[in-house]
Design a protein around this motif. Structure first.
Motif, mmCIF file in Angstrom:
data_model
loop_
_atom_site.group_PDB
_atom_site.id
_atom_site.type_symbol
_atom_site.label_atom_id
_atom_site.label_comp_id
_atom_site.label_asym_id
_atom_site.label_seq_id
_atom_site.Cartn_x
_atom_site.Cartn_y
_atom_site.Cartn_z
ATOM 1 N N LEU A 60 -3.489 -9.468 0.743
ATOM 2 C CA LEU A 60 -4.189 -10.701 1.141
ATOM 3 C C LEU A 60 -4.783 -10.589 2.544
ATOM 4 O O LEU A 60 -5.736 -11.262 2.874
ATOM 5 C CB LEU A 60 -3.210 -11.890 1.142
ATOM 6 N N LYS A 61 -4.158 -9.794 3.395
ATOM 7 C CA LYS A 61 -4.541 -9.730 4.824
ATOM 8 C C LYS A 61 -4.671 -11.139 5.415
ATOM 9 O O LYS A 61 -5.659 -11.477 6.086
ATOM 10 C CB LYS A 61 -5.834 -8.941 5.031
ATOM 11 N N THR A 62 -3.663 -11.953 5.178
ATOM 12 C CA THR A 62 -3.657 -13.327 5.705
ATOM 13 C C THR A 62 -3.743 -13.319 7.229
ATOM 14 O O THR A 62 -3.052 -12.541 7.889
ATOM 15 C CB THR A 62 -2.374 -14.044 5.218
ATOM 16 N N GLY A 164 -4.496 4.656 5.867
ATOM 17 C CA GLY A 164 -5.782 4.942 6.514
ATOM 18 C C GLY A 164 -6.253 6.339 6.193
ATOM 19 O O GLY A 164 -6.032 7.261 6.976
ATOM 20 N N GLY A 165 -6.850 6.515 5.014
ATOM 21 C CA GLY A 165 -7.415 7.810 4.632
ATOM 22 C C GLY A 165 -6.387 8.904 4.459
ATOM 23 O O GLY A 165 -6.683 10.081 4.694
ATOM 24 N N ILE A 166 -5.179 8.553 4.046
ATOM 25 C CA ILE A 166 -4.108 9.563 3.928
ATOM 26 C C ILE A 166 -4.405 10.523 2.761
ATOM 27 O O ILE A 166 -4.717 10.089 1.657
ATOM 28 C CB ILE A 166 -2.733 8.874 3.684
ATOM 29 N N VAL A 185 -1.936 5.024 -0.176
ATOM 30 C CA VAL A 185 -3.080 5.903 -0.455
ATOM 31 C C VAL A 185 -4.067 5.164 -1.354
ATOM 32 O O VAL A 185 -3.696 4.681 -2.430
ATOM 33 C CB VAL A 185 -2.621 7.202 -1.158
ATOM 34 N N GLY A 186 -5.312 5.084 -0.889
ATOM 35 C CA GLY A 186 -6.358 4.446 -1.684
ATOM 36 C C GLY A 186 -7.317 5.464 -2.254
ATOM 37 O O GLY A 186 -7.125 5.992 -3.354
ATOM 38 N N SER A 187 -8.358 5.791 -1.455
ATOM 39 C CA SER A 187 -9.450 6.646 -1.939
ATOM 40 C C SER A 187 -8.991 7.977 -2.516
ATOM 41 O O SER A 187 -9.587 8.461 -3.485
ATOM 42 C CB SER A 187 -10.421 6.954 -0.799
ATOM 43 N N LYS A 188 -7.962 8.564 -1.933
ATOM 44 C CA LYS A 188 -7.559 9.904 -2.373
ATOM 45 C C LYS A 188 -6.820 9.859 -3.719
ATOM 46 O O LYS A 188 -6.488 10.903 -4.277
ATOM 47 C CB LYS A 188 -6.691 10.593 -1.307
HETATM 48 O O1 LIG Z 1 -6.023 -1.690 3.262
HETATM 49 C C1 LIG Z 1 -6.912 -0.918 3.073
HETATM 50 C C2 LIG Z 1 -8.219 -1.032 3.774
HETATM 51 O O2 LIG Z 1 -8.116 -1.969 4.809
HETATM 52 C C3 LIG Z 1 -9.348 -1.466 2.848
HETATM 53 O O3 LIG Z 1 -9.060 -2.744 2.313
HETATM 54 C C4 LIG Z 1 -6.705 0.220 2.113
HETATM 55 O O4 LIG Z 1 -6.044 -0.218 0.990
HETATM 56 C C5 LIG Z 1 -5.882 1.328 2.789
HETATM 57 O O5 LIG Z 1 -6.523 1.754 3.968
HETATM 58 C C6 LIG Z 1 -5.681 2.532 1.866
HETATM 59 O O6 LIG Z 1 -6.920 3.055 1.454
HETATM 60 P P1 LIG Z 1 -7.488 4.479 1.959
HETATM 61 O O7 LIG Z 1 -7.708 4.363 3.432
HETATM 62 O O8 LIG Z 1 -8.759 4.676 1.192
HETATM 63 O O9 LIG Z 1 -6.459 5.526 1.627
#
Ligand SMILES: O=C([C@H](O)CO)[C@H](O)[C@H](O)COP(=O)(O)O
Length: 208
Positions: A60-62, A164-166, A185-188
């Motif tokens: 949510l990032k409240t 953060g880009g892990i 981990v998001g993008s990876k």
């Molecule tokens: O919280 C995130 C970012 O603020 C975009 O909403 C991502 O979920 C978080 O950084 C993980 O993503 P990656 O950096 O792509 O691994």
């Protein structure tokens, strides 16, 4: 060490399908801020995931009106919700109390806050504190050094997540370091052609 897979910038249908495929592989499945903003908590509530093993984090990032957003987030089946460390102390304190009342979890996102601010909000002992390097930042992020420094500055904070880009190498290093509780981990993962295979590679690399 836990793996949190962050699902962002896809349709809600694709996110639900992927969440089911990652259930039990990632310890936590995150519906990212982009999904929450694109579809809203009403749609997320109306499409329950019923995950069998993984927990669901709603990012949510409240930043204000914490009690309202946290009640809605928990009603939308979130097991873990996020609040920004840059919020007022009272927003964090009120969201913490609600989280404790419903026996769920919260992550305090430390994006762009300084040590002085962290000191004022470091006492929420059951909260997860998220070291977070901005997706938009042009600078590099050395997750391992940042985690070490954070632990030296705040040895009493026991639950730490890092984002953060892990990539796999950083996740492996963080796991060997043994400080952080969760790697996000998001993008990876989600940006890969085969996200399930990618998530499994992370889990394998994170075995000590
Ligand atoms: O919280 C995130 C970012 O603020 C975009 O909403 C991502 O979920 C978080 O950084 C993980 O993503 P990656 O950096 O792509 O691994």
């Amino acid at each position: 060490m836990k793996l949190q897979a962050a699902i962002d910038r896809v349709s809600l249908g694709d996110a639900v399908t992927l969440a089911h495929r990652l259930d039990g592989i990632a310890d936590v499945i995150e519906f990212g801020t982009s999904l929450v903003k694109d579809y809203g908590l009403v749609m997320i509530k109306e499409n329950p995931l019923h995950l069998k093993k993984s927990k669901l984090l709603l990012d949510l990032k409240t930043i204000d009106e914490g009690p309202y957003e946290f009640r809605r987030g928990f009603e939308a089946h979130g097991d873990i919700l996020t609040v920004m460390a840059g919020s007022s102390y009272d927003t964090i304190s009120k969201t913490y109390d609600i989280t404790q009342d419903v026996h769920k979890e919260m992550l305090i996102d430390l994006l762009e806050v300084d040590t002085a601010k962290i000191k004022t909000i470091s006492g929420f002992k059951n909260a997860i504190y998220g070291l977070h390097h901005s997706r938009d930042a042009e600078s590099n992020f050395d997750a391992i050094s940042a985690t070490k420094k954070f632990h030296e500055d705040f040895p009493d904070i026991k639950r730490i997540a890092v984002a953060g880009g892990i990539d796999v190498e950083q996740a492996k290093g963080l796991s060997q370091q043994g400080i952080a509780d969760t790697v996000i981990v998001g993008s990876k993962i989600v940006g890969e052609e085969d996200p399930v295979k990618a998530a499994k590679q992370f889990k394998e690399a994170m075995k000590k």
